[in-house]
Design a protein around this motif. Structure first.
Motif, short mmCIF file in Angstrom:
data_model
loop_
_atom_site.label_atom_id
_atom_site.label_comp_id
_atom_site.label_asym_id
_atom_site.label_seq_id
_atom_site.Cartn_x
_atom_site.Cartn_y
_atom_site.Cartn_z
N PRO A 1 0.83 -1.20 0.00
CA PRO A 1 0.00 0.00 0.00
C PRO A 1 0.87 1.26 0.00
CG PRO A 1 -0.74 -1.54 1.69
CD PRO A 1 0.56 -2.06 1.16
N LEU A 2 0.38 2.30 -0.62
CA LEU A 2 1.10 3.57 -0.69
C LEU A 2 1.12 4.23 0.69
CD1 LEU A 2 -0.49 4.89 -3.98
CD2 LEU A 2 1.77 3.86 -3.69
N PRO A 3 2.19 4.95 1.02
CA PRO A 3 2.25 5.61 2.33
C PRO A 3 1.26 6.76 2.46
CG PRO A 3 4.21 6.10 1.03
CD PRO A 3 3.42 5.09 0.27
N THR A 4 0.89 7.37 1.33
CA THR A 4 -0.09 8.45 1.33
C THR A 4 -1.02 8.27 0.14
OG1 THR A 4 1.47 10.00 2.34
CG2 THR A 4 -0.42 10.97 1.22
N VAL A 5 -2.32 8.48 0.37
CA VAL A 5 -3.31 8.42 -0.69
C VAL A 5 -3.96 9.79 -0.78
CG1 VAL A 5 -5.52 7.42 -1.39
CG2 VAL A 5 -3.77 5.97 -0.38
N THR A 6 -4.12 10.29 -2.00
CA THR A 6 -4.78 11.57 -2.23
C THR A 6 -6.14 11.32 -2.86
OG1 THR A 6 -2.64 12.66 -2.56
CG2 THR A 6 -4.59 13.81 -3.40
N HIS A 7 -7.18 11.92 -2.27
CA HIS A 7 -8.54 11.81 -2.79
C HIS A 7 -8.95 13.20 -3.26
CE1 HIS A 7 -12.98 11.98 -2.34
NE2 HIS A 7 -12.89 10.80 -2.93
N VAL A 8 -9.30 13.32 -4.54
CA VAL A 8 -9.71 14.60 -5.09
C VAL A 8 -11.18 14.51 -5.46
CG1 VAL A 8 -9.34 16.30 -6.93
CG2 VAL A 8 -7.40 15.01 -5.99
N HIS A 9 -11.98 15.44 -4.93
CA HIS A 9 -13.40 15.49 -5.22
C HIS A 9 -13.66 16.68 -6.13
CE1 HIS A 9 -17.69 15.01 -4.61
NE2 HIS A 9 -17.77 16.31 -4.37
N LEU A 10 -14.18 16.40 -7.31
CA LEU A 10 -14.51 17.46 -8.27
C LEU A 10 -16.02 17.63 -8.31
CD1 LEU A 10 -12.13 16.36 -11.15
CD2 LEU A 10 -11.72 18.13 -9.44
N HIS A 11 -16.47 18.85 -8.25
CA HIS A 11 -17.90 19.15 -8.30
C HIS A 11 -18.07 20.53 -8.90
CE1 HIS A 11 -17.25 21.64 -4.73
NE2 HIS A 11 -16.49 20.66 -4.29
N ASP A 12 -19.23 21.15 -8.77
CA ASP A 12 -19.48 22.47 -9.37
C ASP A 12 -18.60 23.57 -8.80
OD1 ASP A 12 -21.36 21.35 -11.01
OD2 ASP A 12 -23.04 21.80 -9.67
N GLY A 13 -18.13 23.40 -7.59
CA GLY A 13 -17.27 24.41 -6.96
C GLY A 13 -15.81 24.06 -7.17
N PRO A 14 -14.95 24.62 -6.32
CA PRO A 14 -13.52 24.30 -6.43
C PRO A 14 -13.25 22.85 -6.05
CG PRO A 14 -13.93 25.56 -4.45
CD PRO A 14 -15.23 25.52 -5.21
#
Length: 71
Positions: free
Chosen positions: A32-45
């Motif tokens: 497993p990776l030491p850090t996971v990045t989760h990016v949420h894209l929606h109508d705003g930033p």
């Protein structure tokens, strides 16, 4: 009979939008990776959350939401 291989990793997410998610990472994908990045894209930033791994043993770990430091 277990549904996971003995070398697969079971990973729990704590905090943020992934709170309570459990993932099984197949051994063929490596450690497993030491850090996971989760990016949420929606109508705003876009909203970015980072999770840091705390291994529990060779086949289990917990990803904790990284808290913001500073302001």
């Amino acid at each position: 009979m277990s549904t996971t291989d003995a070398t697969d990793s079971v990973l729990l997410f704590v905090g943020g939008p992934l709170d309570g998610r459990v993932e099984v990472r197949a051994a063929r994908h490596g450690d497993p990776l030491p850090t996971v990045t989760h990016v949420h894209l929606h109508d705003g930033p876009k909203v970015v959350h980072r999770y840091d791994l705390q291994p529990l043993n060779d086949s289990a770990g917990v990803y904790h939401l990284r808290t913001r430091h500073g302001g």
